[in-house]
Design a protein around this motif. Structure first.
Motif, PDB file in Angstrom:
ATOM      1  N   TYR A 185     -38.337  36.994  -9.791  1.00  0.00           N
ATOM      2  CA  TYR A 185     -39.681  37.020 -10.320  1.00  0.00           C
ATOM      3  C   TYR A 185     -40.345  38.310  -9.840  1.00  0.00           C
ATOM      4  N   ARG A 233     -47.477  35.773 -11.106  1.00  0.00           N
ATOM      5  CA  ARG A 233     -46.046  35.952 -10.910  1.00  0.00           C
ATOM      6  C   ARG A 233     -45.317  35.558 -12.192  1.00  0.00           C
ATOM      7  N   MET A 292     -33.404  27.584  -6.914  1.00  0.00           N
ATOM      8  CA  MET A 292     -33.929  26.331  -7.439  1.00  0.00           C
ATOM      9  C   MET A 292     -32.817  25.353  -7.750  1.00  0.00           C
ATOM     10  N   TYR A 312     -39.552  39.073  -6.172  1.00  0.00           N
ATOM     11  CA  TYR A 312     -39.200  37.926  -5.343  1.00  0.00           C
ATOM     12  C   TYR A 312     -37.931  37.265  -5.850  1.00  0.00           C
ATOM     13  N   CYS A 313     -37.143  36.805  -4.911  1.00  0.00           N
ATOM     14  CA  CYS A 313     -35.945  36.024  -5.188  1.00  0.00           C
ATOM     15  C   CYS A 313     -36.311  34.540  -5.068  1.00  0.00           C
ATOM     16  N   LYS A 314     -35.772  33.727  -5.975  1.00  0.00           N
ATOM     17  CA  LYS A 314     -36.048  32.287  -5.969  1.00  0.00           C
ATOM     18  C   LYS A 314     -34.754  31.525  -6.141  1.00  0.00           C
ATOM     19  N   ILE A 320     -37.062  24.151  -4.139  1.00  0.00           N
ATOM     20  CA  ILE A 320     -37.286  25.547  -4.501  1.00  0.00           C
ATOM     21  C   ILE A 320     -37.518  26.355  -3.239  1.00  0.00           C
ATOM     22  N   TYR A 321     -36.844  27.490  -3.166  1.00  0.00           N
ATOM     23  CA  TYR A 321     -37.014  28.389  -2.038  1.00  0.00           C
ATOM     24  C   TYR A 321     -37.362  29.780  -2.563  1.00  0.00           C
ATOM     25  N   TRP A 322     -38.229  30.473  -1.821  1.00  0.00           N
ATOM     26  CA  TRP A 322     -38.650  31.831  -2.188  1.00  0.00           C
ATOM     27  C   TRP A 322     -38.346  32.798  -1.055  1.00  0.00           C
TER      28      TRP A 322
END
Length: 115
Positions: free
Chosen positions: A37, A45, A99, A95-97, A103-105
């Motif tokens: 993102y 975002r 899922m 940003y890396c996500k 969910i982790y950022w």
């Protein structure tokens, strides 16, 4: 402890390239859909690109199709974003996500496209 650590951002001239990396740990990487993102100042975002956990099916925002490529290396627990033909409007924090059920950022990496 879950971690997503982005790297590879920086300052680049219009038309240039950058490769972002996101190193994951603390969860079963191969089970998760991974995505990138971005968020520019004053904007929401937005999804840039995503890749499935199985089969590596990819999806891209219209604004980056043909210029950006998302890939993953499950052996290294890492997802990449190759960005070519960069434009000033690509300037943002990326940003890396991860899922699945959860969910982790990541913390984000700044990309600035300017002459």
């Amino acid at each position: 402890q879950v971690q997503l650590v982005e790297s590879g951002g920086g300052l680049v001239q219009p038309g240039g390239s950058l490769r972002l990396s996101c190193a994951a740990s603390g969860f079963t990487f191969t089970n998760y859909v991974m995505s990138w993102y971005r968020q520019a100042p004053g904007r929401e975002r937005e999804l840039v690109a995503a890749i499935t956990s199985v089969g590596g099916i990819t999806n891209y925002a219209d604004s980056v199709k043909g210029r950006f490529t998302i890939s993953r290396d499950n052996a290294k627990n890492t997802v990449y974003l190759q960005m070519n033909s960069l434009k000033p409007e690509d300037t943002a924090v990326y940003y890396c996500k991860a899922m699945r059920v959860r969910i982790y950022w990541g913390q984000g990496t700044q990309v600035t496209v300017s002459s």
